[in-house]
Write a protein that holds these residues in place. Structure first.
Motif, short mmCIF file in Angstrom:
data_model
loop_
_atom_site.label_atom_id
_atom_site.label_comp_id
_atom_site.label_asym_id
_atom_site.label_seq_id
_atom_site.Cartn_x
_atom_site.Cartn_y
_atom_site.Cartn_z
N PHE A 288 15.74 2.64 1.36
CA PHE A 288 15.15 1.88 2.46
C PHE A 288 13.66 2.16 2.50
N LEU A 289 12.91 1.11 2.82
CA LEU A 289 11.45 1.18 2.93
C LEU A 289 11.07 0.93 4.38
N ARG A 290 10.18 1.78 4.91
CA ARG A 290 9.68 1.56 6.26
C ARG A 290 8.25 2.04 6.37
N ASP A 291 7.54 1.41 7.30
CA ASP A 291 6.14 1.74 7.55
C ASP A 291 6.07 2.95 8.46
N LEU A 292 5.05 3.81 8.25
CA LEU A 292 4.87 5.02 9.04
C LEU A 292 3.73 4.86 10.05
N GLY A 293 3.60 3.67 10.62
CA GLY A 293 2.55 3.45 11.61
C GLY A 293 1.17 3.36 10.99
N THR B 30 -2.35 1.63 9.40
CA THR B 30 -3.32 0.68 9.98
C THR B 30 -3.06 -0.74 9.51
N ASN B 31 -2.79 -0.94 8.24
CA ASN B 31 -2.65 -2.28 7.68
C ASN B 31 -1.21 -2.68 7.42
N GLY B 32 -0.25 -1.76 7.55
CA GLY B 32 1.14 -2.13 7.43
C GLY B 32 1.60 -2.31 5.99
N VAL B 33 2.87 -2.71 5.86
CA VAL B 33 3.52 -2.96 4.57
C VAL B 33 3.92 -4.42 4.53
N PHE B 34 3.56 -5.11 3.47
CA PHE B 34 3.89 -6.53 3.30
C PHE B 34 4.95 -6.65 2.22
N PHE B 35 6.10 -7.24 2.60
CA PHE B 35 7.24 -7.36 1.69
C PHE B 35 7.37 -8.81 1.24
N ARG B 36 7.67 -8.98 -0.03
CA ARG B 36 7.79 -10.33 -0.59
C ARG B 36 9.07 -10.99 -0.08
N ILE B 37 8.93 -12.21 0.46
CA ILE B 37 10.08 -12.93 1.01
C ILE B 37 10.81 -13.66 -0.13
N ALA C 294 18.69 -8.60 13.65
CA ALA C 294 19.87 -8.06 12.97
C ALA C 294 19.61 -6.64 12.52
N ALA C 295 20.66 -6.02 12.01
CA ALA C 295 20.53 -4.65 11.54
C ALA C 295 19.56 -4.58 10.40
N SER C 296 18.78 -3.49 10.37
CA SER C 296 17.78 -3.34 9.31
C SER C 296 18.48 -3.22 7.97
N GLY C 297 17.86 -3.78 6.98
CA GLY C 297 18.40 -3.69 5.64
C GLY C 297 19.25 -4.88 5.26
N ALA C 298 19.56 -5.82 6.18
CA ALA C 298 20.36 -6.98 5.82
C ALA C 298 19.56 -7.88 4.88
N VAL D 202 13.65 -1.95 5.64
CA VAL D 202 14.13 -2.99 4.74
C VAL D 202 14.80 -2.32 3.57
N SER D 203 16.02 -2.74 3.24
CA SER D 203 16.71 -2.19 2.08
C SER D 203 16.09 -2.75 0.81
N LEU D 204 16.05 -1.93 -0.22
CA LEU D 204 15.42 -2.31 -1.48
C LEU D 204 16.49 -2.69 -2.50
#
Length: 472
Positions: free
Chosen positions: A275-280, A282-289, A300-304, A446-448
């Motif tokens: 699982f990937l998560r941001d640690l607060g 400044t610019n965040g994490v951008f995940f490819r849709i 919904a539940a995280s990781g779906a 987000v699940s990887l």
């Protein structure tokens, strides 16, 4: 010539005694020898056994005030009647008898034997010495023998108190420690725990054979791969159970990227997945849709994950969401109900002349590196295409955008001329199969999956699981 008078005799005709006559010695004193001192007689020595002569020490005993029984001084209760022995006085100790044998001889000041005393008491007379008696034969030599130490004890069998389990003598009727009666069946002390063979002992917690060790997570082999702007693979980082990514802290360091926070994001293994998560940051994490389970899945539940691999899969947009197309960072803002249509403006009853009003559903604000908004684009259609050359909103100067890059859709809008829609209004974002993809800033875990891409700062990462890679 007159003869010389003898020594000490005054000469004839002397008028009186000579002054030296008083100090002269008589002839008899000169010729008498001085008597020598006499050696004192040797004392009598008894050759009897020392053990036989010395009396054996006797242990004092304490008499019970209640029954008169004898007890050792260390007991607290009488072993015969159980009486409390505190304050009991010790009994009299009988003096040892005088051993038979030669009694000492009284001697005078010079060491001589007082014969009057010896004659009065026959016991003090010296025994005659028989010089003709042969010496006693020597004892036979003791041959060496093997000594066996038996395991049995020679001590008498002890009884154990049923109350305190203290040992007592076999003849005692009461415990000497707590005073309990020993008439009841003696309670034996609890047997010592039998030694368990080492092979049968349960393993300690955390040891290789323990249950906890067998239930430890088996972390599969995984890695993060840096992808360059040309699409080539760069440095690969192995992932553990927990891997932090940051500029100065963590296992994966991106020291040259000033857009990365000191500790930016974390990848953790849990429940068989990464699982990937941001640690607060400044610019965040951008995940490819796409990476969620479809439209309306933000709660919904995280990781779906979206089961569809189609590039047209949609991701839900919410107010103030940030997404990335090429080098454009756009903030999505939902227009409030009061702002959808202001109606015609008038001045003193005169309508204001202008472009005909059209509905607005949302807007896109272009955020720059200065932290300000540069351009604002209103969403007026149910489908708004973004790209470099063709679309409703174009950025011709961005070389990382595809010709038709992404589309933003509005759901729950009624057709023209129809009544108001009863479906809640929603917004979604889809990628149109672009070369560089569309990235949405994540707010939850987000699940990887193998082949997933995400951006941290200006760095693009690809997730590979078990050495296999899958291009998303």
């Amino acid at each position: 010539m007159a003869p010389t008078p003898p020594l000490g005799v005054p000469p004839a005709g002397a008028g009186g005694p000579s002054p030296l006559a008083a100090t002269a010695l008589a002839p008899e004193a000169i010729r008498r020898p001085t008597p020598l001192p006499q050696r004192p007689p040797a004392p009598q020595i008894s050759f009897g056994s020392r053990e036989a002569a010395a009396p054996a020490p006797q242990t004092p005993t304490v008499t019970c005030p209640s029954c008169g029984g004898s007890n050792q001084p260390s007991v607290r209760f009488c072993v015969a009647c159980g009486y409390l022995m505190t304050g009991a006085s010790p009994g009299p100790i009988t003096p040892p008898p005088t051993p038979a044998g030669p009694r000492p001889v009284n001697r005078g000041p010079t060491g001589t034997v007082d014969l009057s005393t010896a004659a009065a008491s026959p016991a003090l007379a010296p025994e005659p010495v028989h010089r003709s008696a042969p010496p006693p034969p020597a004892p036979p030599a003791i041959a060496p023998a093997r000594v066996e130490f038996a395991a049995t004890s020679l001590a008498p069998v002890s009884r154990f108190c049923p109350r305190c389990h203290a040992p007592s003598d076999g003849s005692a009727q009461f415990c000497r420690t707590c005073g309990a009666s020993l008439a009841e069946p003696a309670a034996q002390p609890p047997p010592p725990a039998a030694a368990v063979p080492r092979a049968m002992q349960p393993p300690a917690p955390g040891s290789p054979g323990s249950t906890l060790a067998t239930e430890q997570k088996v972390v599969p082999s995984a890695r993060l791969v840096l992808v360059s702007r040309e699409g080539k693979e760069g440095t690969a980082y192995a992932l553990g159970e927990t891997t932090d990514i940051g500029r100065t802290e963590g296992a994966v360091l991106l020291a040259e990227d000033r857009y990365v926070s000191p500790r930016h994001a974390r990848i953790a293994f849990r429940a068989g997945s990464y699982f990937l998560r941001d640690l607060g940051s400044t610019n965040g994490v951008f995940f490819r849709i796409p990476f969620r389970s479809g439209i309306g899945s933000r709660g919904a539940a995280s990781g779906a994950r979206n089961p569809s691999d189609s590039p047209l899969a949609e991701e839900e947009l919410e107010d103030q969401d940030l997404f990335l197309v090429g080098q454009q960072v756009l903030r999505f803002e939902v227009v409030k109900d009061a702002e959808e249509g202001y109606g015609g403006a008038s001045d003193n009853g005169t309508l204001l002349f202008g472009t005909p009003a059209t509905p607005r559903y949302a807007r896109l604000a272009q955020r720059t590196v200065e932290g300000v908004v540069r351009d604002v684009f209103n969403i007026r259609k149910v489908e708004t295409v973004l790209g470099r050359e063709s679309g409703d909103i174009v950025f011709p100067d961005d070389p990382f955008l595809s010709r038709r890059h992404a589309v933003l859709r509005v759901h729950g809008v009624s057709a023209p001329g129809a009544g108001p829609s009863t479906t809640p209004r929603r917004f979604t974002l889809s990628d149109l199969g672009s070369s560089n993809g569309t990235f949405l800033k994540v707010h939850t875990e987000v699940s990887l999956r193998p082949g997933d891409h995400f951006r941290i700062g200006q760095q693009l990462f690809r997730f590979d699981l078990g050495g296999a890679k899958n291009s998303a």
